[in-house]
Motif scaffolding. Structure first.
Motif, PDB file in Angstrom:
ATOM      1  N   THR A  56       0.705  -1.546   0.197  1.00 30.53           N
ATOM      2  CA  THR A  56      -0.209  -0.039   0.201  1.00 30.53           C
ATOM      3  C   THR A  56       0.910   0.934  -0.145  1.00 30.53           C
ATOM      4  O   THR A  56      -0.263   2.562  -0.178  1.00 30.53           O
ATOM      5  CB  THR A  56      -1.366  -0.205   1.514  1.00 30.53           C
ATOM      6  N   LEU A  57       2.021   0.959   0.586  1.00 32.71           N
ATOM      7  CA  LEU A  57       2.827   2.504   0.992  1.00 32.71           C
ATOM      8  C   LEU A  57       3.663   2.372  -0.331  1.00 32.71           C
ATOM      9  O   LEU A  57       4.920   3.877  -0.338  1.00 32.71           O
ATOM     10  CB  LEU A  57       3.666   2.712   2.281  1.00 32.71           C
ATOM     11  N   ILE A  58       4.035   1.960  -1.528  1.00 34.24           N
ATOM     12  CA  ILE A  58       5.118   1.010  -2.200  1.00 34.24           C
ATOM     13  C   ILE A  58       4.668   2.769  -3.438  1.00 34.24           C
ATOM     14  O   ILE A  58       5.970   3.604  -3.388  1.00 34.24           O
ATOM     15  CB  ILE A  58       4.786   0.779  -3.435  1.00 34.24           C
ATOM     16  N   ASN A  59       3.751   3.457  -3.197  1.00 34.95           N
ATOM     17  CA  ASN A  59       3.750   4.405  -4.533  1.00 34.95           C
ATOM     18  C   ASN A  59       3.561   6.375  -3.097  1.00 34.95           C
ATOM     19  O   ASN A  59       3.206   7.193  -3.903  1.00 34.95           O
ATOM     20  CB  ASN A  59       2.213   4.666  -4.780  1.00 34.95           C
ATOM     21  N   GLY A  60       4.331   5.452  -2.001  1.00 35.54           N
ATOM     22  CA  GLY A  60       3.517   7.092  -1.081  1.00 35.54           C
ATOM     23  C   GLY A  60       3.029   8.149  -1.127  1.00 35.54           C
ATOM     24  O   GLY A  60       2.779   9.032  -1.030  1.00 35.54           O
TER      25      GLY A  60
END
Length: 78
Positions: A56-60
């Motif tokens: 979920t956090l990979i795209n910031g």
């Protein structure tokens, strides 16, 4: 799990190598870097949950956490 976590970033059009680097950094941050070459079904449920958070956090995205009403009541018994 590494490619599984990097996948959303690749879908967003980011270079695969860059996304794999970011995914590995997130895996280290969440303490799941050791089974980087394993598939999600090959690790514990807790590691799968942490991998889902990393994915979920990979795209910031801007993330804000809120406590559910039920969780607050558990801390303060009636």
């Amino acid at each position: 799990m590494l490619d599984n976590i990097a996948f959303p970033g690749c879908l967003a059009g980011n270079p695969r190598a860059e996304m794999r680097e970011q995914a590995l950094a997130l895996m280290r941050r969440f303490g799941i870097a050791e089974p980087a070459d394993r598939l999600p079904p090959q690790v514990s449920g807790g590691r799968q949950q942490r991998a889902a958070i990393a994915r979920t956090l990979i795209n910031g995205p801007d993330v804000r956490f809120a406590l559910a009403e039920e969780a607050r009541h558990q801390d303060h018994p009636a």
